[in-house]
Design a protein around this motif. Structure first.
Motif, mmCIF file in Angstrom:
data_model
loop_
_atom_site.group_PDB
_atom_site.id
_atom_site.type_symbol
_atom_site.label_atom_id
_atom_site.label_comp_id
_atom_site.label_asym_id
_atom_site.label_seq_id
_atom_site.Cartn_x
_atom_site.Cartn_y
_atom_site.Cartn_z
ATOM 1 N N GLU A 70 1.098 -1.467 -0.075
ATOM 2 C CA GLU A 70 0.365 -0.579 0.111
ATOM 3 C C GLU A 70 0.669 0.961 0.470
ATOM 4 O O GLU A 70 2.151 1.414 0.178
ATOM 5 C CB GLU A 70 -1.073 -0.229 1.618
ATOM 6 N N ALA A 71 0.284 2.095 -1.029
ATOM 7 C CA ALA A 71 1.760 3.225 -0.589
ATOM 8 C C ALA A 71 1.844 4.285 0.253
ATOM 9 O O ALA A 71 -0.177 4.750 1.000
ATOM 10 C CB ALA A 71 0.856 4.170 -2.073
ATOM 11 N N GLY A 72 2.350 4.779 0.803
ATOM 12 C CA GLY A 72 2.253 5.379 2.049
ATOM 13 C C GLY A 72 2.124 6.989 1.371
ATOM 14 O O GLY A 72 2.170 7.461 0.880
ATOM 15 N N PRO A 73 2.040 8.315 2.580
ATOM 16 C CA PRO A 73 2.523 9.131 2.427
ATOM 17 C C PRO A 73 3.081 9.756 1.705
ATOM 18 O O PRO A 73 4.348 9.208 1.452
ATOM 19 C CB PRO A 73 2.232 10.103 3.691
ATOM 20 N N ALA A 74 3.117 10.661 1.015
ATOM 21 C CA ALA A 74 3.628 11.561 0.595
ATOM 22 C C ALA A 74 4.444 12.131 0.966
ATOM 23 O O ALA A 74 4.823 12.298 2.178
ATOM 24 C CB ALA A 74 2.670 13.176 -0.627
ATOM 25 N N ILE A 75 5.884 12.455 -0.020
ATOM 26 C CA ILE A 75 7.572 12.571 0.778
ATOM 27 C C ILE A 75 7.726 14.275 0.766
ATOM 28 O O ILE A 75 7.724 14.054 -0.495
ATOM 29 C CB ILE A 75 8.789 12.297 0.870
ATOM 30 N N MET A 76 8.059 14.678 1.942
ATOM 31 C CA MET A 76 8.262 16.746 1.914
ATOM 32 C C MET A 76 9.258 16.132 2.222
ATOM 33 O O MET A 76 10.130 15.177 3.219
ATOM 34 C CB MET A 76 7.673 16.811 3.364
ATOM 35 N N SER A 77 10.197 17.222 1.647
ATOM 36 C CA SER A 77 11.997 17.647 1.908
ATOM 37 C C SER A 77 11.715 17.755 2.895
ATOM 38 O O SER A 77 11.339 18.984 2.950
ATOM 39 C CB SER A 77 12.457 18.466 0.674
ATOM 40 N N GLN A 78 12.881 17.474 3.943
ATOM 41 C CA GLN A 78 12.957 18.593 4.835
ATOM 42 C C GLN A 78 13.297 19.736 5.158
ATOM 43 O O GLN A 78 13.065 20.501 5.733
ATOM 44 C CB GLN A 78 13.948 16.941 6.069
ATOM 45 N N GLN A 79 13.813 19.836 4.236
ATOM 46 C CA GLN A 79 14.939 21.631 3.469
ATOM 47 C C GLN A 79 13.905 22.656 3.579
ATOM 48 O O GLN A 79 12.981 23.245 3.793
ATOM 49 C CB GLN A 79 15.863 21.175 2.515
ATOM 50 N N ASP A 80 12.589 21.850 2.472
ATOM 51 C CA ASP A 80 11.069 22.055 1.808
ATOM 52 C C ASP A 80 10.471 22.787 3.578
ATOM 53 O O ASP A 80 10.347 23.842 3.527
ATOM 54 C CB ASP A 80 10.414 21.762 0.903
ATOM 55 N N ASP A 81 10.725 21.361 4.546
ATOM 56 C CA ASP A 81 9.378 21.673 5.660
ATOM 57 C C ASP A 81 9.681 23.028 6.539
ATOM 58 O O ASP A 81 9.222 23.834 6.845
ATOM 59 C CB ASP A 81 9.546 20.665 5.924
ATOM 60 N N PHE A 82 10.703 22.601 6.541
ATOM 61 C CA PHE A 82 11.735 23.101 7.590
ATOM 62 C C PHE A 82 11.985 25.162 6.905
ATOM 63 O O PHE A 82 11.562 26.149 7.123
ATOM 64 C CB PHE A 82 14.036 23.331 7.603
ATOM 65 N N LEU A 83 12.018 25.528 5.503
ATOM 66 C CA LEU A 83 12.508 27.066 4.769
ATOM 67 C C LEU A 83 10.657 27.322 4.451
ATOM 68 O O LEU A 83 10.983 28.787 5.621
ATOM 69 C CB LEU A 83 12.738 26.854 3.265
ATOM 70 N N GLY A 84 9.644 26.537 4.705
ATOM 71 C CA GLY A 84 8.230 26.653 4.810
ATOM 72 C C GLY A 84 8.639 28.025 5.774
ATOM 73 O O GLY A 84 7.224 28.572 6.682
#
Length: 117
Positions: free
Chosen positions: A71-85
């Motif tokens: 079963e496909a897992g949740p989408a992966i967000m880049s840690q850098q994108d998350d931090f910068l956001g």
């Protein structure tokens, strides 16, 4: 149909053949082995690189095209994108507050970055 082992982490993501964590939508790229001990070794190697990792071998059947049925897992967000956001949101709200208080341009230093408005 045969049984294979894939590696899944605590976030529901899967290890791919390039030893990167993916969401599992493209089953062709997933790391897999028919041997449980090889899967355990892969978990050990990944865990030694990241002590916060909680991964385990997942036994699963294969479909008619020999791809693991996962079963496909949740989408992966880049840690850098998350931090910068997060940083941009905090910086913008702090900048708005400072401008209201002083009525002028301000410079806010966050960590090692200096953000001027």
């Amino acid at each position: 149909m045969t049984t294979v082992f894939v590696i899944q982490n605590q976030h529901g993501h899967y290890l791919n053949k390039q030893l990167e964590w993916v969401d599992g939508h493209d089953k062709r790229t997933l790391y897999r082995t028919v041997h449980r001990d090889e899967a355990i070794n892969a978990v050990f190697e990944q865990s030694s690189k990241n002590i916060e990792l909680r991964a385990h071998p997942l036994e699963c059947e294969t479909d008619e095209s020999a791809q693991p049925k996962v079963e496909a897992g949740p989408a992966i967000m880049s840690q850098q994108d998350d931090f910068l956001g997060e940083e941009q949101q905090v910086t913008q709200s702090e900048t708005d507050e400072a401008q209201l208080e002083t009525g002028s341009d301000v410079s806010i230093e966050m960590g090692t970055k200096n953000i001027s408005t």
